[in-house]
Design a protein around this motif. Structure first.
Motif, PDB file in Angstrom:
ATOM      1  N   ARG A 281       0.857  -1.175   0.000  1.00 45.27           N
ATOM      2  CA  ARG A 281       0.000   0.000   0.000  1.00 45.27           C
ATOM      3  C   ARG A 281       0.901   1.237   0.000  1.00 45.27           C
ATOM      4  N   PRO A 282       0.432   2.369  -0.529  1.00 45.42           N
ATOM      5  CA  PRO A 282       1.264   3.581  -0.531  1.00 45.42           C
ATOM      6  C   PRO A 282       1.774   3.954   0.855  1.00 45.42           C
ATOM      7  N   GLY A 283       0.917   3.846   1.883  1.00 45.90           N
ATOM      8  CA  GLY A 283       1.343   4.165   3.243  1.00 45.90           C
ATOM      9  C   GLY A 283       2.416   3.224   3.758  1.00 45.90           C
ATOM     10  N   GLU A 284       2.362   1.958   3.339  1.00 44.46           N
ATOM     11  CA  GLU A 284       3.381   0.976   3.749  1.00 44.46           C
ATOM     12  C   GLU A 284       4.709   1.269   3.066  1.00 44.46           C
ATOM     13  N   ALA A 285       4.651   1.633   1.788  1.00 40.87           N
ATOM     14  CA  ALA A 285       5.885   1.988   1.080  1.00 40.87           C
ATOM     15  C   ALA A 285       6.498   3.250   1.670  1.00 40.87           C
ATOM     16  N   SER A 286       5.656   4.210   2.034  1.00 42.55           N
ATOM     17  CA  SER A 286       6.144   5.469   2.601  1.00 42.55           C
ATOM     18  C   SER A 286       6.877   5.245   3.920  1.00 42.55           C
ATOM     19  N   ALA A 287       6.444   4.247   4.700  1.00 43.67           N
ATOM     20  CA  ALA A 287       7.036   3.999   6.019  1.00 43.67           C
ATOM     21  C   ALA A 287       8.206   3.023   5.978  1.00 43.67           C
ATOM     22  N   LEU A 288       8.555   2.518   4.796  1.00 39.53           N
ATOM     23  CA  LEU A 288       9.605   1.491   4.689  1.00 39.53           C
ATOM     24  C   LEU A 288      10.962   2.045   5.121  1.00 39.53           C
ATOM     25  N   ARG A 289      11.680   1.237   5.913  1.00 42.37           N
ATOM     26  CA  ARG A 289      13.018   1.609   6.380  1.00 42.37           C
ATOM     27  C   ARG A 289      14.030   0.542   6.005  1.00 42.37           C
ATOM     28  N   LYS A 290      15.285   0.924   6.033  1.00 39.91           N
ATOM     29  CA  LYS A 290      16.330   0.000   5.598  1.00 39.91           C
ATOM     30  C   LYS A 290      16.342  -1.271   6.433  1.00 39.91           C
ATOM     31  N   LYS A 291      16.046  -1.147   7.748  1.00 40.43           N
ATOM     32  CA  LYS A 291      16.078  -2.315   8.617  1.00 40.43           C
ATOM     33  C   LYS A 291      14.969  -3.313   8.280  1.00 40.43           C
ATOM     34  N   ASP A 292      13.956  -2.854   7.532  1.00 36.35           N
ATOM     35  CA  ASP A 292      12.853  -3.732   7.146  1.00 36.35           C
ATOM     36  C   ASP A 292      13.183  -4.555   5.909  1.00 36.35           C
ATOM     37  N   CYS A 293      14.337  -4.294   5.297  1.00 38.80           N
ATOM     38  CA  CYS A 293      14.654  -4.879   3.992  1.00 38.80           C
ATOM     39  C   CYS A 293      15.792  -5.898   4.092  1.00 38.80           C
ATOM     40  N   HIS A 294      15.552  -7.083   3.610  1.00 39.87           N
ATOM     41  CA  HIS A 294      16.619  -8.076   3.416  1.00 39.87           C
ATOM     42  C   HIS A 294      16.863  -8.154   1.923  1.00 39.87           C
TER      43      HIS A 294
END
Length: 460
Positions: A281-294
């Motif tokens: 969702r746009p709101g989920e993409a907006s809140a994405l942080r580096k620590k959330d990404c593998h």
């Protein structure tokens, strides 16, 4: 007020309904019956306890020698008490009671709906301001908690004074004509054209909840909305398949985004890619942080979503900012949602972090000041990118008309690829039933398969 001391009471009547599921009828309500003068009166309640309490109050008033109003059927003291509470004062109390428990978007929807309803539930008192002024006064002042209210302008203060004096009593909603007037107003847009079915249903739900709250507080004996039937086409929430892009079109759009502005499009491209390749969702993409990404160098990656940052007016958020971080939609506050992402998106995100870096809080997508991109800016970039990627006919069509349509395209792609509904629902953050209902018409190729299976069965 015409009054009478000639009052007679009847036993409470239990109302039942046989729904066909069992032989024993189901109790649905309880009706208190009495007469004032020669006129029969009745009032229906959901529970027997409420009905008994109401009947007890009537009997006590009669025992004390109190006169009854022939028009309402109520003791004079109850009529005066009810008339003291106006719709406006009750609506303000409702907003203040539910504000702490509602998300910013829900607060905005609640106040917007009540601001549309309140001018309808008023008299024709002299000095009436324009309806738009009344709605502005309600949205930006009256329906905000006291500590959030700005200093009102003379125009706003005048509108508030008028609505306080002109608002109908809450008890007036027992007359079906007032409730119907509200529903008819909610079914129209401000320009007088029919509102979308989904918009009408959302606003009607707010109105229904307000009236249920009045019943709960025993300020209304029953929800008057149940007496009024306004036919409106049901909305299934299905996605318009014309808005769904194919993989080739999606990639062309993402490439086109990078050509918008001097650097703005390049800063946003990976955010749009998350919506398409990850179904965010746009709101989920907006809140994405580096620590959330593998993001491994090869193979599939993984996004572990834990926050969403939807945009709304700052007057409705707890932080006072236009983006207020919250837990994931339809999940507990600390719940997370793992979303596997294909190598193509892994590569895009790794390149984005290399080129754009991350914010002080680890945020991937942000302005030069570190804040989330405003929705108006995102929409502007998207509209321009569509003109670069599409033909003129496609630009005027619903095809990927909004950034959110990238998410729709992602989920449709998963289902068309044969991903099982429970897995697709888990990745999208939907319930399976909602997923299949919303995306039913976007699953291509199923008709041919079904036709072949029917032919095989006939041949057998």
């Amino acid at each position: 007020m015409n009054t009478s001391y000639k009052v007679k009471f009847w036993d409470i009547r239990t109302n039942t309904r046989n729904d066909g599921k069992s032989k024993k009828p189901r109790v649905i309500s309880h009706t208190v019956r009495w007469t004032v003068g020669n006129r029969e009166r009745s009032s229906t309640f959901k529970t027997k306890g409420l009905a008994e309490s109401f009947l007890s109050e009537l009997r006590q008033a009669a025992k004390n020698g109190e006169a009854f109003d022939e028009d309402s059927g109520l003791p004079v003291s109850m009529v005066k008490a009810k008339d003291l509470r106006t719709w406006y004062s009750f609506a303000v109390a409702y907003v203040h009671a539910w504000w702490p428990h509602a998300a910013p978007k829900s607060r905005e929807g609640m106040t917007d709906t009540l601001a549309n309803i309140t001018p309808i539930l008023s008299t024709d008192a002299p000095g009436r301001p324009e309806d738009e002024v009344i709605r502005k006064a309600l949205r930006e002042y009256a329906f905000l908690p006291p500590d959030r209210r700005p200093v009102p302008s003379p125009e706003i203060a005048k509108a508030i004074r008028w609505i306080e004096a002109a608002s109908l009593p809450l008890s007036a909603l027992n007359e079906a004509r007032h409730t119907r007037a509200v529903l008819e107003a909610l079914s129209l847009r401000m320009d007088g054209k029919p509102a979308a079915t989904s918009t009408y249903r959302r606003k009607r739900a707010v109105f229904h909840h307000v009236l249920e709250y009045a019943v709960e507080l025993e300020e209304l004996s029953a929800n008057p909305l149940h007496k009024v039937k306004l036919r409106k086409i049901k909305s299934t929430g299905e996605i318009d398949r014309r808005s769904v892009v194919n993989p080739g079109q999606a990639r062309e759009l993402l490439a086109a985004v990078t050509y918008v502005g001097r650097s703005r499009g390049q800063m946003m491209m990976a955010m749009f890619a998350c919506m398409y390749f990850g179904g965010l969702r746009p709101g989920e993409a907006s809140a994405l942080r580096k620590k959330d990404c593998h993001l491994p160098e090869k193979g599939w990656g993984l996004l572990t979503l834990e926050k969403t940052s939807p945009e709304t007016n700052s007057r409705y958020t707890d932080s006072g900012e236009s983006h207020d971080e919250r837990g994931l939609k339809h999940r507990e506050q600390k719940a997370t949602r793992p979303v596997p992402i294909p190598p193509e998106l892994v590569k895009i995100l790794r390149q984005h972090i290399k080129d754009q870096g991350v914010g002080e809080d680890g945020r991937l997508f942000r302005t030069s000041t570190g804040k989330p991109f405003p929705g108006s800016t995102v929409s502007k970039v998207w509209r321009e990118a569509r003109t670069y990627a599409f033909t003129p006919d496609q630009v005027t069509s619903p095809l990927a008309g909004r950034p959110y349509d990238l998410r729709h395209a992602a989920v449709s792609l998963w289902l068309n690829a044969g991903v099982h509904a429970p897995e697709a629902a888990e990745r999208a953050g939907h319930g399976v039933d909602v997923l299949l209902r919303v995306y039913a018409k976007c699953i291509d190729g199923q008709r041919a398969v079904a036709n072949q299976r029917i032919l095989d069965a006939l041949a057998a």
